[in-house]
Design a protein around this motif. Structure first.
Motif, PDB file in Angstrom:
ATOM      1  N   THR A 109      67.716  50.600  31.491  1.00  0.00           N
ATOM      2  CA  THR A 109      67.152  49.737  32.526  1.00  0.00           C
ATOM      3  C   THR A 109      66.108  48.819  31.888  1.00  0.00           C
ATOM      4  O   THR A 109      64.958  49.211  31.703  1.00  0.00           O
ATOM      5  N   LYS A 114      61.920  43.997  33.966  1.00  0.00           N
ATOM      6  CA  LYS A 114      62.159  42.775  34.718  1.00  0.00           C
ATOM      7  C   LYS A 114      61.399  41.616  34.085  1.00  0.00           C
ATOM      8  O   LYS A 114      60.254  41.755  33.665  1.00  0.00           O
ATOM      9  N   GLN A 154      66.664  37.668  31.905  1.00  0.00           N
ATOM     10  CA  GLN A 154      66.796  39.006  32.466  1.00  0.00           C
ATOM     11  C   GLN A 154      68.085  39.663  31.975  1.00  0.00           C
ATOM     12  O   GLN A 154      69.174  39.099  32.077  1.00  0.00           O
ATOM     13  N   GLN A 155      67.973  40.852  31.425  1.00  0.00           N
ATOM     14  CA  GLN A 155      69.124  41.605  30.949  1.00  0.00           C
ATOM     15  C   GLN A 155      69.615  42.558  32.038  1.00  0.00           C
ATOM     16  O   GLN A 155      68.829  43.121  32.799  1.00  0.00           O
ATOM     17  N   ALA A 156      70.931  42.727  32.097  1.00  0.00           N
ATOM     18  CA  ALA A 156      71.532  43.565  33.128  1.00  0.00           C
ATOM     19  C   ALA A 156      71.447  45.037  32.733  1.00  0.00           C
ATOM     20  O   ALA A 156      71.558  45.380  31.554  1.00  0.00           O
ATOM     21  N   ARG A 162      72.651  48.893  32.137  1.00  0.00           N
ATOM     22  CA  ARG A 162      73.898  49.481  31.636  1.00  0.00           C
ATOM     23  C   ARG A 162      73.809  50.998  31.765  1.00  0.00           C
ATOM     24  O   ARG A 162      72.712  51.561  31.836  1.00  0.00           O
ATOM     25  N   THR A 166      76.861  52.934  40.258  1.00  0.00           N
ATOM     26  CA  THR A 166      76.426  51.581  40.631  1.00  0.00           C
ATOM     27  C   THR A 166      75.592  51.576  41.902  1.00  0.00           C
ATOM     28  O   THR A 166      74.669  50.779  42.049  1.00  0.00           O
ATOM     29  N   GLY A 179      70.848  46.837  40.585  1.00  0.00           N
ATOM     30  CA  GLY A 179      71.321  45.764  39.725  1.00  0.00           C
ATOM     31  C   GLY A 179      72.427  46.142  38.770  1.00  0.00           C
ATOM     32  O   GLY A 179      72.859  45.305  37.973  1.00  0.00           O
ATOM     33  N   LEU A 180      72.919  47.366  38.801  1.00  0.00           N
ATOM     34  CA  LEU A 180      73.970  47.812  37.879  1.00  0.00           C
ATOM     35  C   LEU A 180      75.332  47.413  38.424  1.00  0.00           C
ATOM     36  O   LEU A 180      75.628  47.638  39.607  1.00  0.00           O
ATOM     37  N   GLU A 181      76.151  46.823  37.570  1.00  0.00           N
ATOM     38  CA  GLU A 181      77.496  46.408  37.947  1.00  0.00           C
ATOM     39  C   GLU A 181      78.515  47.362  37.336  1.00  0.00           C
ATOM     40  O   GLU A 181      78.256  48.039  36.341  1.00  0.00           O
ATOM     41  N   ASN A 234      79.541  47.258  33.633  1.00  0.00           N
ATOM     42  CA  ASN A 234      78.565  47.704  32.644  1.00  0.00           C
ATOM     43  C   ASN A 234      78.457  49.224  32.577  1.00  0.00           C
ATOM     44  O   ASN A 234      77.467  49.754  32.082  1.00  0.00           O
TER      45      ASN A 234
END
Length: 521
Positions: free
Chosen positions: A154, A157, A164-166, A168, A194, A199-201, A204
């Protein structure tokens, strides 16, 4: 009749020292076997309480059992715990109320005791650890999963969106022996993760099993015909509902397992919004009308201009270059606005409507059974009539809400389900299966330990104890001597009475082995 105890004492005195020792050893062994058998029968039957436990969970559960003085056994290297059968369910409920087993790792109980002076970095690290532990426990509760471990990344922010990194995540799953996860179950694990991490997709998340195989793949909508997994699941639900509805209806008519139904549904998953404006020139309506009339009456005078100089500055006098005239004017204005009929319509088509239905139905024919003199049953197949198939087709159309505008298709066909070689069956076949035997019923209601213990007790009693008691309580046997042998006579029937000299076959005045013998002359 002599007292049995006196007979036993007398018998023991007549036996040699070696035989007495052997008899004592046999009696002691029989008593010890009976005690061991009794203790084994009284030992409670153990049943599995938990299996595949982590060392931390196993240690906590064992301590709880010891506090409650519950007998238990540990097997499988400490990963399985067995307790008495009668207490399994009660112990599970008690341990569940205390949050056991936890499934490994730490969860949000990490914040039950938060020390003072915790830095922001440690706090964020604890939040991530707790979330990883809770997800591991939840995934580990699946039937096919032995245990799971979750790793989350994580990033912090950022104020700038482009930087901004997503988040995983990676999930490592250890499956139970012989188990395999289906694609739907893998997708369920992905959705679970998810939904738990902000914010987790799904793209990822990586799911790996204990053999190192990657179970997740990027979602490719092209492979699903342009549909997402949720849309595909929605389509399958609609098809399954129609199949169940038609199947249950037809089986009440043609019989159980006599119909097969398959439904294919085309779903309209496109959201359409349409706005139309239509004008009708044939219909005109006066919208507004305005009329204006202006009249004016007046006189005007004109004076010829004087030449510059003194004359121009002198006031005019009569008769000097001036003329008068009367003017009358009238002005009319009329404005009429016409409105042409206009229709404005805004249409939004709903998403998920059925665009087309295709239904294929197979029904079995009819069978008649005939039994000959030898007891052989012959089944004859007869196809269904066309009018009957037509009625079944009409029933299916009404069940699905058939629409010709959607170009729905329904086809009902009659085929033979049973194999031709299976039509001739013996007369005794097809009878109800035999129920459980008496032995099975006995083992079902009586514990096996009790039955085994009773059998062993009977064997020990009849093969060891009873012969020993019979031998010990039997009266001593005295040899019978024929007439003419020393010591015979005296009106005693040839038996030795009182104190006499040792006879043939005796040692020290006692009969060898205590058995009678005769001397034939």
């Amino acid at each position: 009749m002599a007292d049995p105890m006196e007979q036993m004492e007398k018998r023991l005195t007549t036996m040699g020292m070696g035989k007495t020792i052997v008899l004592g050893v046999v009696v002691a062994a029989a008593v010890a076997a009976g005690v061991v058998l009794w203790m084994w029968a009284q030992k409670p039957e153990l049943q599995l309480l938990y299996s595949n436990l982590t060392p931390s969970d196993s240690g906590v559960i064992i301590s709880k059992l010891r506090e409650g003085r519950v007998p238990f056994e540990v097997s499988d290297g400490g990963t399985a715990i067995l307790v008495p059968r009668s207490q399994v369910h009660e112990l599970r409920m008690q341990l569940a109320s205390q949050g056991l087993p936890q499934g490994g790792g730490v969860g949000f109980e990490l914040f039950d005791k938060s020390p003072l002076g915790t830095t922001d970095f440690v706090q964020r690290l604890n939040v991530r650890r707790a979330l990883e532990g809770e997800l591991s426990r939840t995934i580990g509760q699946l039937n096919k999963v032995s245990k799971a471990r979750v790793h989350l990344v994580t990033p912090e922010k950022s104020l700038f969106t482009e930087r901004q990194q997503a988040p995983r995540a990676s999930v490592i799953i250890e499956l139970r022996p012989g188990q395999k996860l289906s694609p739907e179950q893998i997708q369920a694990i992905v959705h679970l993760v998810t939904s738990s991490v902000e914010g987790l997709e799904a793209n990822n998340i990586t799911v790996v099993d204990n053999d190192g195989r990657v179970l997740t793949k990027p979602v490719d909508e092209k492979s699903l015909g342009g549909m997402t997994s949720a849309q595909l699941e929605y389509q399958r639900d609609i098809e399954g509902n129609f199949e169940k509805k038609i199947q249950s209806m037809l089986e009440r008519v043609v019989g159980p397992d006599k119909a097969a139904v398959r439904v294919t549904a085309e779903i309209n998953l496109t959201r359409t919004e349409k706005t139309e404006e239509k004008f009708d020139p044939e219909i005109q309506v006066i919208r507004s009308e305005q009329k204006t009339t202006e009249k004016s009456n007046g006189s005007s005078s004109s004076t010829s201009p004087a030449s510059p100089g003194v004359t121009a500055n002198v006031p005019p006098t009569q008769g000097t270059g001036q003329s008068n005239s009367q003017d009358t004017s009238e002005k009319k204005t009329e404005t009429i606005n016409y409105e042409i009929a206009k229709t404005v319509s805004h249409t939004t088509d709903p998403v998920g409507t059925i665009a087309k239905l295709s239904v294929a139905v197979l029904v079995d024919g009819k069978y008649t059974s005939e039994t000959d003199a030898a007891g052989k049953v012959t089944k004859t197949y007869a196809p269904r009539a066309d009018d009957e198939l037509k009625k079944l087709e009409d029933l299916v159309k009404n069940a699905i809400g058939f629409s010709a505008e959607r170009q729905d298709q329904v086809q009902v066909s009659n085929l033979q389900f049973e194999d031709a070689g299976m039509l001739d069956i013996p007369a005794d076949q097809g009878t109800a299966p035999a129920g459980p035997s008496m032995v099975q019923q006995i083992f079902e209601y009586v514990p096996p330990k009790l039955i085994i213990g009773l059998i062993l007790f009977l064997l020990i009693f009849f093969l060891v104890l009873k012969p020993l008691m019979k031998t010990l309580t039997a009266p001593p046997m005295v040899p019978v001597l024929p007439p003419g042998v020393a010591g015979a006579g005296g009106g005693q029937g040839g038996r030795v009475v009182g104190s006499q000299a040792p006879l043939l076959g005796q040692r020290g005045g006692r009969v060898g082995r205590g058995r009678p013998f005769r001397v034939n002359l």
